[in-house]
Write an enzyme that holds these catalytic residues in place. Sequence first.
Site, short mmCIF file in Angstrom:
data_model
loop_
_atom_site.label_atom_id
_atom_site.label_comp_id
_atom_site.label_asym_id
_atom_site.label_seq_id
_atom_site.Cartn_x
_atom_site.Cartn_y
_atom_site.Cartn_z
N PHE A 1 0.81 -1.23 0.00
CA PHE A 1 0.00 0.00 0.00
C PHE A 1 0.84 1.27 0.00
CE2 PHE A 1 -2.36 -3.18 2.63
CZ PHE A 1 -3.24 -3.59 1.64
N ARG B 1 1.27 15.52 -5.83
CA ARG B 1 0.12 14.80 -6.39
C ARG B 1 -1.17 15.25 -5.72
NH1 ARG B 1 -1.25 10.11 -9.55
NH2 ARG B 1 0.92 9.84 -10.17
N ARG C 1 -1.35 4.40 -0.79
CA ARG C 1 -2.26 4.22 -1.93
C ARG C 1 -3.00 5.52 -2.29
NH1 ARG C 1 -6.19 -1.04 -1.87
NH2 ARG C 1 -6.48 -1.29 -4.13
N PHE D 1 -1.20 8.31 -2.95
CA PHE D 1 -0.01 9.16 -2.96
C PHE D 1 -0.36 10.64 -2.94
CE2 PHE D 1 4.22 10.46 -4.62
CZ PHE D 1 5.03 9.62 -3.87
N ALA E 1 2.27 4.03 -7.90
CA ALA E 1 1.63 4.95 -8.83
C ALA E 1 0.67 4.23 -9.78
CB ALA E 1 2.67 5.73 -9.63
N GLU F 1 -4.79 2.32 -7.45
CA GLU F 1 -5.08 3.42 -6.54
C GLU F 1 -6.43 4.10 -6.73
OE1 GLU F 1 -0.89 5.47 -5.50
OE2 GLU F 1 -1.31 5.30 -7.64
#
Length: 816
Positions: free
Chosen positions: A282, A364, A396, A398, A565, A766
């Site tokens: 994760f 992100r 997970r 990010f 990713a 994700e």
Amino acid sequence: MQRSDGTHLSPAGRGRPETAGEGASPLRTGLAPHPVAPTGATRPLPLGEAGGAPRHVHRPLPHDSAIKHVQGAAEYIDDMREPEGTLHLAIGTSPKARGRIVSIDLAAVRRVPGVVTVLTAADIPGQNDVSPAFGDDPMFAEHEVSFHGQALFAVVAISRDIARRAAKLAAVDIDAERPSVTVEDALERGETVLPDYAFGRGDVEGAISSAPRCLSGALRIGGQEHFYLEGQVALALPGEDGSIHVYSSTQHPTEVQHVVARVLGLPDSYVTCEVRRMGGGFGGKESQATQWAAIAALAARVTGRPCKLRLDRDDDFILTGKRHDFRADWRVGFDEEGCIQGYAVELLARCGYSADLSNGVVDRAMFHADNAYFLPAARIASKRLKTNTVSNTAFRGFGGPQGMLVIEHVMDQIAWATGRDPLDVRYANLYAPGRNLTPYGMEVEETDTLHHIMRELERSSDYRARRSEIAAFNARSPFLKRGLALTPVKFGISFTLTHLNQAGALVHVYQDGSVQLNHGGTEMGQGLYIKVAQVVAEEFGISIDRVRITATTTAKVPNTAPTAASSGSDLNGMAALVAARAIRRRMAEFAAEAFGVDADAIAFRDDRVFIGNESLSFAELAKRCVQGRVQLSEAGFYKTPKVAWDRAKGEGRPFFYFAYGAACAEVIVDTLTGENRVLRVDILHDCGRSLNPAIDIGQIEGGFVQGMGWLTTEELVFAEDGRLLTHAPSTYKIPVASDVPPDFRVRLWPGANREETIYRSKAVGEPPLMLANSVFCAIADAIHALAADRPVPLHAPATPEAVLRACEAVRGRPLP
């Protein structure tokens, strides 16, 4: 078993669609029509395209280790037979969160029978640094401590029990200071781990101030513990000439190799990292696995014996990073229809004591601050705040989930202010043709997919009728309130650090026709290995059991990116396809010359090779190729096209494509206690042409439930002195089977990826986690039923305490 809408339910009644067999609905399985071409034809096809009806890809094959998982036979690192003389390690930790190290007396530790040695920073032959990039993560604290539980030393003993007991005997003297624990503490001290960063477009202040309506607020978003079933573990074996072989439960073998080499002062080529499978990751084993592997490797180097380090669950909680928690301060201007004219948000991220992966995580979060909505004028700003807590890390999504949750919260606030249905406010702001440029300058090219998914889910979930029925229920129920929300997901797929968008694979065909497959991706239960094996079997036209999947190792495929990713299948599947296609081309060319036919007339299918009017088994052709001195081994390489990001300018194309989805959640809330339950969830998710519908639906279900836990039950609590108080299952609640929605309906959107990905599939690891935003919004909707003229001050996670606090605030009697 069927529901009234005809969708097949699993025997458990969870609403999981069946995915097997011919004739299954494309909407449920993700199977879509494919380009017509001779089955297994050798003529060139674009990378990732299938020729004819596929035998393996797009099929719901079981996970390659499914039977072993059920039997308990799947081997993880702690299950491996330990070599003779293996030593065990335990970590000695800091009792304070911030301060100068005055002294560490280890005499009592060394006197314990069975203790072989004690390692400190003084024993490190290379660099005392296990950071992924910025050089700010010491393996052992040397002069100062920066968080409670920070590693000070490691005990090496003949048993794990002896090592753990001995570690507690150290006398540690620290000149302690008041630690920074919260966002506010860090702001007060002005401490950050990285510089502030912002991007955007337009006159935001002018757009907000001139808008007919304006709102502002703050949303607190909690962190999350990874709680992988298999904790952090590493086994290091000393080799010849100072080399080290490390078995590590890691998502990033190349980084483990590199960091171990850095700590030991060795070239990377002297270190091999290997992992067959992880019991969950994760993101928590992307950068965080390196420290434990490096400590085990140092112990092996010092003692000359195999050394193993496995963290206890409590220590794992305390010593490893979490999902970043945020405070988001936002302002928005909009018209009477709820259409946004200007949006400004500052994402204040609590990063912990070092940078770790916070640069990419917070970036992100910024990339996803728009989610699925067009923002004509926007300023997305961030601070990466330094606190005296363990460094937060990848998890997970990010950073994407935190950025998305803020804008979904804002959509609800706008809806309550205008009196419109929240779904209609979302529709008013969705990306659309002519309104499809993100705040960072990337064009959203599939706006039709986004709209179609939303409208289809609105229809299939019976949203409008249920909205009316829920309103009637709430009108007659004074204390129990139901809520409903339908929220979208637009998630960018690619590493935003461009050089990570590459992968390698190694494929061997043996003379008996069996195939060995190796690539840089790691298996953590998500099904990557079986997906890549499906690709290779498809390319050779052989049965899946002829493809032998082997453990990921830096000795076979070097310089790999982490399995993160959501890019594992995209990258490694393509690399494996490149390798297999090269071998198949050489085999076809050999057969064409041997049989005097054109190579285009040769097809690989059904474990045979068809050469004009003749055929022979794949194994027979492999044997003839060996005898004909044809190379049957290939290293494939793939790099993602089109991606480019100029961080200094705040513009570019950081993502190859977007994955889309939507979820509709219904909840019920007891407004007197704050207790709540999820009653029903409908999901429609975009996987492109799914490589494996069974695996992908499992990822969607699991990701959603994990996201639901983050937003409802999983609460990290730190004391004022920096101690983590929620460090075990007794104090930290992850979702269990009874928390899964009793009515859980998952479908796959049947559209293909417009980009040339592996068999036109889309990443799925994700994005489903963010579908759980619908649960948070549904809980807020239920609370809003208490007083329609008041906003809901609900923060995440929406624990019963947080829900009750919000309920009392809406009633006009806020709790202290």
